[in-house]
Design an enzyme around this catalytic site. Structure first.
Site, PDB file in Angstrom:
ATOM      1  NE  ARG A  84      -3.844   2.336   1.830  1.00  0.00           N
ATOM      2  CZ  ARG A  84      -4.866   2.523   2.631  1.00  0.00           C
ATOM      3  NH1 ARG A  84      -5.240   1.540   3.431  1.00  0.00           N
ATOM      4  NH2 ARG A  84      -5.529   3.652   2.621  1.00  0.00           N
ATOM      5  NE  ARG A  95      -8.650   2.550  -0.157  1.00  0.00           N
ATOM      6  CZ  ARG A  95      -8.756   3.211   0.988  1.00  0.00           C
ATOM      7  NH1 ARG A  95      -8.947   2.553   2.100  1.00  0.00           N
ATOM      8  NH2 ARG A  95      -8.715   4.512   1.005  1.00  0.00           N
ATOM      9  CG  ASP A  98      -8.579   0.322   4.410  1.00  0.00           C
ATOM     10  OD1 ASP A  98      -7.722   0.905   5.096  1.00  0.00           O
ATOM     11  OD2 ASP A  98      -9.795   0.600   4.452  1.00  0.00           O
ATOM     12  CG  ASP A 100     -10.156   0.662   8.071  1.00  0.00           C
ATOM     13  OD1 ASP A 100      -9.000   1.105   7.946  1.00  0.00           O
ATOM     14  OD2 ASP A 100     -11.077   0.932   7.280  1.00  0.00           O
TER      15      ASP A 100
END
Ligand code: PH2
Ligand code: MG
Ligand code: MG
Length: 157
Positions: A84, A95, A98, A100
């Site tokens: 990334r 992307r 990711d 989170d």
């Protein structure tokens, strides 16, 4: 502590298509704790910034002894190690990976670096759908509702 993590990808990398990036991230997350559960992979339409490929999303539960900030740093390091590049990408744009941090036990935290629970998790079907598969009765510590409750509320909108 049990942490809930959302995974997403909509670009290929040297590891392969988005599904391969998710698998690679899940393997590397074993360095952060015990990966207790992983949802199925959901193909979802992009939210927020529409002119980008469909995403593959998933959720995982990790039992960890790391603090929230150390866990976050570990997740960001895995994002980087998989390829990334945050410098060249628009916010909410495409992307490679990711990761989170959604929930960390019942911890409520707001700092410049980290907000727990994740402030948008209850508004995102691409987060709640996968999470409801593996943690339907997990409680959101500020909305005082289970993941299933949040998912039903969002679906009814
Ligand atoms: N992530 C975003 C923006 N939009 N849409 C879907 N379907 N899935 C995502 O993971 C996603 C998104 C920013 O993190
Ligand atoms: Mg995200
Ligand atoms: Mg992120």
């Amino acid at each position: 502590m049990i942490a809930a993590i959302a995974l997403g990808s909509n670009l290929s990398s040297t590891f392969g298509p988005p599904e391969a990036n998710l698998r690679e991230a899940l393997n590397r997350m074993a360095a952060l704790g015990h990966v207790k559960a992983v949802s199925s992979f959901h193909t979802t339409n992009p939210v927020g910034y529409l002119d980008q490929p469909q995403f593959v999303n998933a959720a995982a539960l990790v039992e960890t002894t790391l603090s929230p900030v150390d866990l976050l740093h570990g997740l960001l390091a895995i994002e980087k190690s998989i390829g990334r590049d945050r410098t060249s990408a628009p916010p909410k744009g495409p992307r490679i990976i990711d990761l989170d941090l959604l929930l960390y036990g019942d911890v409520i935290l707001a700092s410049s670096e980290i907000t727990l629970p994740h402030p948008a998790m209850h508004q995102r079907s691409f987060v709640l759908g996968p999470l409801a598969e593996i943690a339907p009765t997990l409680r959101h510590p500020t909305l005082h509702a289970t993941v299933t409750d949040l998912w039903n509320a969002l679906s009814a909108e």
